[in-house]
Design a protein around this motif. Structure first.
Motif, PDB file in Angstrom:
ATOM      1  N   THR A  87      16.612  70.397   4.637  1.00  8.34           N
ATOM      2  CA  THR A  87      16.852  68.938   5.982  1.00  8.34           C
ATOM      3  C   THR A  87      16.822  70.449   7.640  1.00  8.34           C
ATOM      4  O   THR A  87      17.443  69.549   8.189  1.00  8.34           O
ATOM      5  N   HIS A  88      16.455  71.249   7.007  1.00  8.36           N
ATOM      6  CA  HIS A  88      16.408  72.619   8.143  1.00  8.36           C
ATOM      7  C   HIS A  88      17.699  72.365   9.391  1.00  8.36           C
ATOM      8  O   HIS A  88      17.957  72.050  10.795  1.00  8.36           O
ATOM      9  N   GLY A  89      19.434  72.157   8.782  1.00  2.54           N
ATOM     10  CA  GLY A  89      20.012  72.094   9.338  1.00  2.54           C
ATOM     11  C   GLY A  89      21.389  70.456   9.122  1.00  2.54           C
ATOM     12  O   GLY A  89      21.224  70.680   8.008  1.00  2.54           O
ATOM     13  N   VAL A  90      21.326  69.740   9.202  1.00  4.74           N
ATOM     14  CA  VAL A  90      22.101  68.528   9.161  1.00  4.74           C
ATOM     15  C   VAL A  90      21.798  67.378   9.755  1.00  4.74           C
ATOM     16  O   VAL A  90      22.443  66.935   9.955  1.00  4.74           O
ATOM     17  N   LEU A  91      20.852  67.771   9.774  1.00  8.37           N
ATOM     18  CA  LEU A  91      19.649  66.828   9.076  1.00  8.37           C
ATOM     19  C   LEU A  91      19.797  65.342   8.576  1.00  8.37           C
ATOM     20  O   LEU A  91      19.733  66.198   6.925  1.00  8.37           O
TER      21      LEU A  91
ATOM     22  N   VAL B 260      10.091  66.716   3.173  1.00  6.59           N
ATOM     23  CA  VAL B 260      10.433  67.707   3.360  1.00  6.59           C
ATOM     24  C   VAL B 260       9.320  68.773   4.104  1.00  6.59           C
ATOM     25  O   VAL B 260       9.433  69.853   4.857  1.00  6.59           O
ATOM     26  N   ALA B 261       7.848  68.421   3.647  1.00  8.23           N
ATOM     27  CA  ALA B 261       7.249  69.101   4.031  1.00  8.23           C
ATOM     28  C   ALA B 261       6.916  68.654   5.469  1.00  8.23           C
ATOM     29  O   ALA B 261       6.460  69.718   6.630  1.00  8.23           O
ATOM     30  N   LEU B 262       6.900  67.704   6.170  1.00  9.74           N
ATOM     31  CA  LEU B 262       6.332  66.539   7.135  1.00  9.74           C
ATOM     32  C   LEU B 262       8.069  67.013   7.737  1.00  9.74           C
ATOM     33  O   LEU B 262       7.627  67.077   9.925  1.00  9.74           O
ATOM     34  N   ILE B 263       9.070  67.321   7.527  1.00  9.09           N
ATOM     35  CA  ILE B 263      10.450  68.019   8.328  1.00  9.09           C
ATOM     36  C   ILE B 263      10.225  69.244   9.468  1.00  9.09           C
ATOM     37  O   ILE B 263      10.429  69.418  10.149  1.00  9.09           O
ATOM     38  N   GLY B 264       9.647  69.615   8.036  1.00  7.60           N
ATOM     39  CA  GLY B 264       8.816  71.192   8.421  1.00  7.60           C
ATOM     40  C   GLY B 264       8.148  71.556   9.762  1.00  7.60           C
ATOM     41  O   GLY B 264       7.883  71.967  10.807  1.00  7.60           O
TER      42      GLY B 264
END
Lengths: 345, 171, 373
Positions: free
Chosen positions: C25-29, C358-362
């Motif tokens: 989640t690229h950090g604390v999302l 996860v792909a879309l968060i990316g």
């Protein structure tokens, strides 16, 4: 007495230890090969070129605290890693590492089916791990695993039927000997089956691109999220032992097992004596088990290479490939093999 | 002698596990006892020198069907109230009668088989023109038992079609 | 044949807490997902786990000290945050920035864009399971960090701009090294493409995933590559040129389908366009001072202004209010691209599978430090 008990026990001890030690070095090999693929060095600190990393890793895992989550089902939580490792090791009892009876523990008349059925028990380890952890990510992972492993097991088993048809036997040793007799490795006779079995093998060992049950980016480690210490190490051992099993099965079924290359020149050109140098008789000097391990190594390397290259499939895509691509091709392959076997040969 | 001891031990195990399957409160444990039960049955096949059947027993039942049981059991909500067990439509008497019928049938089979010479199937197997475990089963399936075999496969096909109809509401 | 859809079993939804501690989640999302099987029925995006009150802090710092706070917002592209802030203050104070400083700022901003996209590419590919691209992309990002280190001494939080210009002129030979880096990077982009662009698995995982139309994207206030991926032409560098962008030639890549694959292609093209800008800037570097005429004590006259730049993530805007009496802002408000793009996450993920989440968060490329501030 010696023949019945001591020699088999000795063989079992050698194979078990050999497998477990080679698994640790397999991990090192994987780390090194992936590192080279990614223009890194990999482990370098322990021993020359990091060779001793293979020994340090297990020690670290043994010394780590072994945590059981409070709300886990304790019995199942402990049973799961055992259930996934034991079948992976049992399978080695019928893998023929060499041509001589010294190089395999036993040769039973349903060897190949034995391998398939015992590995199918390994699914329980993954499913129970996910269920017993009492945690959502492992549960999702174990649902994925159950569906994935069963689907691909069907595909692989159906594909193996065409190999069995070609060889006319279920014994692992018998299949390799059949390749010796026909002079062709079944990889050339059944290329489709080889590709299917290899893809299915990737899926059954949860390797990229089919590593959904443990996709760490999605499910934070999948079914072994809650595991630590030695119990985690057992899962690890099981996964790599399964990889070695797949490599061994592919070697034995499709690439001539312990046979040396080019056995078929005589069979192909019996009349041309001048070509007998092509037979490469000097290759016979290399012991049979060296050939077996060499071929196995190629497939293990292929596993690692694929991991370094490919992204991961999504769950629905994975199931689509299993049911709509692999199984129909496997069925067609059986039909074609049967037709050729009955009417054309 | 050894065979007899093994057989009775295994039978006791199988019966014990069978009881465990239906008495365990936890459904997942119950499914696991079922797996062990199947594995013990497979060992009995090995003792009877039917390796092919043993392996198929493990492959199909332990490795395939029970995994699906487990799959369903894990999906179904297990924390339901016990009132679900008190089904008003429960027909205890009919159930008892059916169980009695099955018991009678089993007793009948036992009595019938003891009253006859047990050599008939063995002779049939010995008469088959092929050697080996797998070959003999194949031979029997495609000669003597061809029609039951085909009927069974049609049955499976029907089950498959039924499952698809149930799962896909709109065709 | 349509049988009425009566539920045969209890179909409870599974509530899955993705984050704030989750590897992708690229950090604390934190995303609270309601799942039907593995399909997302509803989602709730929770932010605020690394809120540090940067906007409030600025009210007690003087104008120059705030630059180092902007480093800490989008910490993977500190130089563009610096640039946006400095230009906003300069706009309020009506300071003329020397042309050489504007050129160097452009180079720094574009190098930063390449570095930020490298990080995005690596983590995005990693989320989808391709681990090698991650290492390759970080290998190139390292080269950029070396360039930054040579310029300002820092590798992550650069603090490399000042109101009115730059703290330092570029070191001797730095321009040549930047040129050399451009050549290296040009040869490395095909390596990424080889691993991903025509990879079947990559195509299946990204094509048609997270499709958003141009109108919907505009309505949600998306910016940067996610907006351009839907085919909307909006690039602050072209629309409202700042630094020295009006002197360079470059194209703005646009997508057609608005899916994850298009956003991927756009960012890859932006690599090339950034290199094109950097080359032009290094070649045409004018002589002169790097610091404009600014008073010792920075104290803008009373007033307010808004200024936006195109950061790697999208439109980064600063709105500042000065009361004209104190040496610190009366109010500073940031319009962070990550925050605005995160708005798009919920409509994008509903109906997709967990693996797509996860792909879309990316693909929307958020940095939580900038979302929370």
């Amino acid at each position: 007495m010696i023949d019945l008990v001591i020699i088999p026990l000795f063989k079992i001890a050698v194979v078990l230890n050999g497998v477990l030690v080679s698994v640790t070095f397999m991990v090192l090999l994987e780390r090194k090969v992936i590192a080279w693929a990614q223009s890194r060095l990999g482990p370098m600190r322990v021993g020359p070129w990091g060779v001793l990393q293979a020994i340090v890793d297990p020690i670290k895992l043994i010394l780590k605290e072994d945590i059981t989550p409070t709300k886990a089902d304790k019995w199942m939580f402990t049973l799961a890693p055992i259930l996934s490792l034991v079948p992976a090791l049992v399978v080695f009892s019928v893998v023929p590492f060499g041509g001589d009876a010294l190089f395999y523990i036993t040769d039973i008349n349903v060897g190949l089916l034995f391998i398939i059925s015992v590995t199918s028990i390994g699914v329980y380890g993954i499913i129970l791990a996910g269920w017993a952890s009492n945690s959502k990510y492992p549960l999702l992972a174990s649902l994925r695993a159950a569906a994935q492993l069963i689907s691909y097991e069907i595909a692989v088993t159906m594909t193996l039927v065409s190999v069995i048809l070609t060889a006319g036997t279920l014994s692992m040793v018998g299949i390799v000997e059949a390749q010796q007799e026909t002079g062709f490795w079944f990889g050339f006779v059944q290329p489709v089956a080889f590709v299917l079995v290899f893809i299915g093998g990737l899926a059954e060992t949860n390797r990229i691109p089919f590593d959904l049950p443990e996709a760490e980016q999605e499910l934070t480690g999948g079914f072994h999220t809650e595991y630590s210490g030695m119990r985690f190490a057992l899962f690890f051992l099981a996964e790599y032992a399964n990889m070695i099993v797949i490599a061994a099965v592919v070697t034995a079924l499709f690439w001539g097992g312990w046979l040396r290359p080019f056995p078929s020149v005589d069979a192909l050109f019996p009349s041309v004596g001048a070509l007998s140098f092509l037979n490469l008789a000097f290759l016979d000097l290399i012991p049979s088990w060296v050939w077996f391990f060499g071929k196995m190594f190629v497939f293990l390397y292929l596993f690692i290479w694929i991991r370094a290259t490919l992204p991961r499939y999504r769950y629905d895509q994975l199931m689509r490939i299993g049911w709509k691509v692999l199984i129909p091709i496997a069925l067609a392959n059986i039909v074609v093999t049967a037709v050729v076997k009955v009417w054309l040969l | 002698m050894v065979e007899t001891i093994v057989f009775y031990t295994l039978s006791a195990l199988i019966l014990g596990l069978g009881v465990a399957v239906i008495t365990t409160p936890n459904t997942v444990h119950s499914v696991l006892f079922l797996v062990m039960n199947f594995l013990c049955v497979a060992v009995i096949y090995v003792v009877l020198e039917a390796e092919f059947l043993a392996v198929i027993q493990v492959l199909v039942y332990a490795g395939g069907i029970v995994v699906l049981y487990l799959f369903v059991v894990m999906l179904v909500n297990l924390k339901r109230d016990p009132e679900a067990h008190q089904d008003p439509r429960r027909l205890s008497l009919v159930g008892l009668a059916l169980a009695g019928a099955v018991l009678l049938e089993l007793a009948g089979i036992v009595v019938y088989s003891y009253s006859r010479e047990p050599s008939a199937p063995v002779a049939a197997a010995a008469a088959s023109p092929v050697q080996g475990n797998v070959e003999q089963i194949g031979w029997l399936l495609y000669t003597d038992y061809l029609i039951p075999f085909e009927v069974a496969s049609v049955l499976l096909l029907v089950a498959m079609v039924g499952a698809i109809v149930l799962a896909k509401r709109e065709l | 044949m349509a049988i009425e859809a009566a539920p045969m079993f209890d179909t409870d939804e599974l509530v899955l807490n993705m984050g704030p501690q989750h590897p992708s989640t690229h950090g604390v999302l934190r995303v609270i997902l309601r799942l039907n099987g593995e399909r997302v029925v509803d989602a709730d995006v929770v932010i605020g786990y690394i809120h540090r009150g940067i906007e409030k802090l600025t009210e007690n710092r003087d104008w120059t000290q705030i630059i180092l706070l902007t480093d800490r917002m989008d910490y993977v592209s500190a130089a563009t945050s610096n640039l946006g802030y400095c230009e906003t203050v300069e706009k309020l104070m009506e300071v003329e920035v020397p042309r050489r400083a504007r050129y160097i700022r452009t180079i720094l901003a574009e190098l930063q864009r390449v570095a930020s996209h490298c990080l995005w590419l690596g983590t995005h590919a990693m989320d989808i399971g391709a681990m090698t691209v991650f290492m390759y992309a970080f290998r190139e990002r390292e080269l950029i960090l070396d360039l930054f280190e040579e310029y300002c001494g820092a590798r992550l939080t650069y603090n490399c701009m000042r109101i009115g210009g730059l703290p330092l002129d570029i070191p001797t030979g730095w321009g040549r090294k930047v040129r050399a880096f451009c050549d290296v990077m040009d040869s490395r982009i095909p390596e990424y493409e080889e691993l991903l662009t025509n990879n079947r698995i990559w195509l299946e995982r990204t094509r048609g995933i997270g499709v958003i139309s141009g109108e919907a994207a505009t309505a949600l206030g998306l910016c940067g590559p996610p907006l351009r991926g839907s085919g909307v032409y909006r690039d602050v560098r072209k629309d409202e040129p700042y630094a020295a962008y009006d002197e360079f030639e470059f194209d703005v890549p646009l997508g057609t389908n608005g899916d994850t694959y298009d956003r991927y292609l756009i960012r890859l093209e932006e690599f090339r366009q950034s290199l094109r800008i950097i080359r032009q800037a290094v070649d045409g570097m004018p002589d002169g001072p790097v610091m404009g005429k600014v008073p010792r004590l920075i104290k803008p006259k009373a007033g307010e202004t808004y200024h936006a730049i195109e950061s790697p993530k999208g439109e980064l805007g600063y709105f500042i209010v000065s009361d004209g009496r104190s040496t610190n802002p009366y109010r500073l408000r940031v319009r962070p691209p990550s925050f605005c793009n995160l708005q798009g996450l919920k409509p994008l993920i509903i109906g997709h599978l967990v693996a797509d989440v996860v792909a879309l968060i990316g693909t929307i490329d958020v940095v939580i430090g900038e979302v929370d501030r």
